[in-house]
Design an enzyme around this catalytic site. Structure first.
Site, mmCIF file in Angstrom:
data_model
loop_
_atom_site.group_PDB
_atom_site.id
_atom_site.type_symbol
_atom_site.label_atom_id
_atom_site.label_comp_id
_atom_site.label_asym_id
_atom_site.label_seq_id
_atom_site.Cartn_x
_atom_site.Cartn_y
_atom_site.Cartn_z
ATOM 1 C CB THR A 1 -0.893 0.004 1.263
ATOM 2 O OG1 THR A 1 -1.739 -1.143 1.216
ATOM 3 C CG2 THR A 1 -1.745 1.264 1.324
ATOM 4 C CE LYS B 1 -4.607 -1.726 1.189
ATOM 5 N NZ LYS B 1 -5.445 -2.558 2.060
ATOM 6 C CE LYS C 1 0.889 3.578 5.343
ATOM 7 N NZ LYS C 1 1.382 2.271 4.946
#
Lengths: 296, 296, 296, 296
Positions: free
Chosen positions: A93, A169, A238
């Site tokens: 990711t 994602k 994040k």
């Protein structure tokens, strides 16, 4: 077909195991040794430097974040060590900015680049049931599809531009964090009126919101069990920030993300660094000063 | 047992029909005549004024909002006309302020008051499968449970204070609107990177968010089919504002609700008054100016 | 000219005093007696019921909020007691919904209605230097201008629709609360890096933001002196919510107001009910957990 | 004393001119030639590479942003070319992350590093009246104070840690953008009720908000004159994002910044790239669909 795998954290280890189980000859590398033993015991071959895992036909990588990807693949010289024509499948990711840079770096070296981030936790990965987003050149995808199928329950093709898989994602993780914050705020409201959090969440997650995300995080929230983390709160922050960056790059305002960012930051300031995302419930409760009341 | 039913909109009509079907002798009233015919054809008895529907053992009401409840039950004299000991079951989605007032108004008149708001659309109501939140004095609930079971797939007891059922209903609707806004923002982000909204939503609602709310509104969003409304956008705004009021009354901040309120207001300013809540996707897309780009 | 004045709180008392000082024959009423004595000592005549203060040519009122205005003027029968042609000048900060209703109630009774809310604290009122927004029928404004000038440093004409003056007052108060929240967040950020709040605020309010609002609230924030309140925090929340209501009525999203509402609510939940608006600094500091660090 | 100056944009050029006017022997460098001529005509000496401007006792730099600072000073080898003991005074608005890095890079090379960002536009710089924040080792500050005084109306000492000056600069710009958004939302609310934007802003900026920031941006907003930009909207967004990053690094939530970020992004998506920050008024008006109404 010779296949390499770099990055054997909880996710990478489970995914690589499925490649070995499917009969692939796998060369693996990981920064620390611990995770390697298990793969070797299953039949993989361990190498001392990541570039040596990149000498086969296909390289998979599952590194933790932008920093690790840059450090190992770019600065560490892995891409430089790969033969033209090799396919690199990146499961991490990462930011869309890095996705765009990686696409260029591979193209410049004649390497094929496929982005294949996944939805699912380590237990889903171990069961080979991940939902895997796949974007890249069609020839490279065709070549690697059997490998991907060995790791995923379902492949979701996202076109030729790798960044598309990455942004999907990030958008998905943004929806996950929103769902958790939503349960946190709603259950705090219910608690302020004397309805127990467990009671409220049980109702919601067995009716309107009977889906994996709500049920998983809802259970942790109902039980106020925030450690060990399933999805660590700092990683959730994040990802929300990566979604905001992706929004910035294409001028897409994301008002909900602003709320999430601040709630997550407030959680961290209150000591939730080692906790699960469901600890957002603590922030909501503190804002309403619930624990100083005699309710719930 | 003589039972009355006031308020025969799409929901009330379906619920009342199930009472008749279960064999109850039902007296019905509605502001407009249209809905009454169907109930009469099923065997209910129609009366000209709402107070006459309140002469039995139990009165059910399913009115549109705070205003209608005040107008018919309080100002219209229905409560004044009820005999002490009668049970009133209120199925409407109302403010907690009105819930508290109603509790007092019933107590003062020696009436038993049960709040029983529901989750589910008219088709679910017709199938007798509503999720029904029930709060009130236990004797009254015990007495009416067979009636409630005739209308609901499942009863969710919420204690003795009626306002608890109302706040849970509002908290649930707040979660619904958040889920829709979340899909709107996330799919706008995906679209800005060339991923189709339908493609993105199909992925999300068949994996992480495979639950009724996401699937229902997601489908409308993917097809950009915002009329006729399933859950009308102005009603969604009304419920978000009721959640905010409930938060205000007990000092519970709801940061997500602030975002929802503004997005819904922006939708209305842009002409979405007759549209479904899923039209929040139009707001997100306009903010990012998606339609002026050549993408998606 | 016979003039009445209803509502002798800190503001009303100072304003009424200036009317007496300007030589007007003033009849005054207040709910509690304390404030009346001072006016009587200056030369005003006290009456026992508010309707008797409304028997002259002009009635001024300065009541606390919507509730007080409704209770005294509408439900209390004051408007019913006024002779047609009488002018009512309402100085209160009220909702635009009530402003619209009052306009109708006066019109129906043949009364002239002027909205004249003010900016300024009691000391400014005492000095006769208020900024007064004035909206209403021009004849009524012309007739009352000498009275208004006796109380105000400057009159700001806002047209014929009384609600305009009210919405401008609300918009102004919304800007005030935003300015305070802005200082709260910015000084918290500075403090987290070791810059003292007093130091930061001194810099800002003597340079870029050298205006009364920033200097007044900034001083309280720098000194962490939140009581007694200059502008009580619950009243600030009330005004932010009135601004939101005004936005709702005309479909105007106000994203900043959503943030203010939640910060103010969080302050109240943390016990700031008796504090000044500048106590928003406590909320920001708590979110960042500043007091648990060794900084500042 | 030999003094260098790197970066002669509108701000740097005005600041350097004041150094020359104060009698300093100045060596200047700029990426493009245009700005250099003026300085040379005043008596400065131009050099072809930035490292040559760094050969004196003190180097001032006023580069556009983090990227330019990295490119010229770090990657471009300027720091490497400086003699130990030289003082570098950095006037740029940069991230606290870069501020921290620069502090280390200077320390490692035995250079003294002073951060001295400024508040004020080019005309204020030309008049030598900037407000200058100064943080760094006291000996270096003492040595450069005469230089700084030649450029600033007032020096604001911020301690020894350079990052403190940077965070105060970011916090101040965050307050500026908040003030503008606040006027944008408030005047949109007023306009929706028929009050002209100019009328509303004139009232506010001559009473409660009679300070430079409100008056400057308010005037542009009242006149709907958004070009040429005084403070370019993309730079405002950059600074808000730097404030968010500074908040992230020390776990300080900034809810207002989230709102600002999205409004600015929405402005950019709507084509405001070349406009002033006051174009935030366009966003508010569009959200409320004001231009499709017949009002104002």
């Amino acid at each position: 077909m010779k296949v390499g795998f770099i990055g054997l954290g909880a996710m990478g280890s489970a995914m690589a195991s499925n490649l070995v189980a499917a009969g692939y000859q796998l060369t693996v590398w990981n920064r620390s040794d611990a995770a390697i033993e298990k793969l070797v015991s299953l039949g993989a071959k361990a190498v001392r430097t990541p570039d040596r895992a990149a000498q086969g036909d296909v390289l998979h990588s599952m590194l933790a974040n932008d920093h690790a990807v840059r450090e190992v693949l770019l600065d560490g010289g892995v891409l430089d060590a790969m033969d033209p024509g090799t396919v690199h499948v990146n499961h991490a990711t990462i930011s869309v900015a890095l996705a765009r840079q990686l696409q260029e770096e591979h193209a410049r070296r004649g390497l094929a680049y496929v982005a294949a981030p996944v939805f699912g936790r380590p237990d889903v990965a171990a069961a080979g049931k991940l939902n895997m987003l796949v974007a890249g050149p069609s020839a490279a995808i065709e070549k690697t599809t059997p490998l991907l199928q060995a790791m995923a329950g379902k492949l979701w093709p996202m076109g030729e531009a790798p960044e598309r898989a990455n942004v999907v994602k990030l958008a998905g993780n943004f929806m996950i964090v929103t769902a958790i914050e939503s349960m946190a705020e709603a259950s705090t409201l219910a608690r302020a009126y004397g309805v127990g959090a467990a009671e409220f969440i049980e109702l919601m997650t067995s009716t309107l919101f009977a889906s994996p995300v709500y049920q998983g995080y809802g259970k942790a929230m109902a039980e106020q069990r925030f450690t060990p983390p399933g999805f660590a709160l700092p990683l959730g922050l994040k990802d929300v920030m990566l979604a905001q960056e992706a929004g910035f790059a294409e001028q897409v305002p994301l008002p909900l993300a602003g709320v999430l960012r601040d709630s997550l930051l407030e959680a961290l300031a209150d000591g939730a660094e080692g906790m699960d995302l469901s600890a957002l419930a603590r922030v909501s409760a503190r804002r309403a000063n619930l624990d100083q009341r005699s309710k719930d």
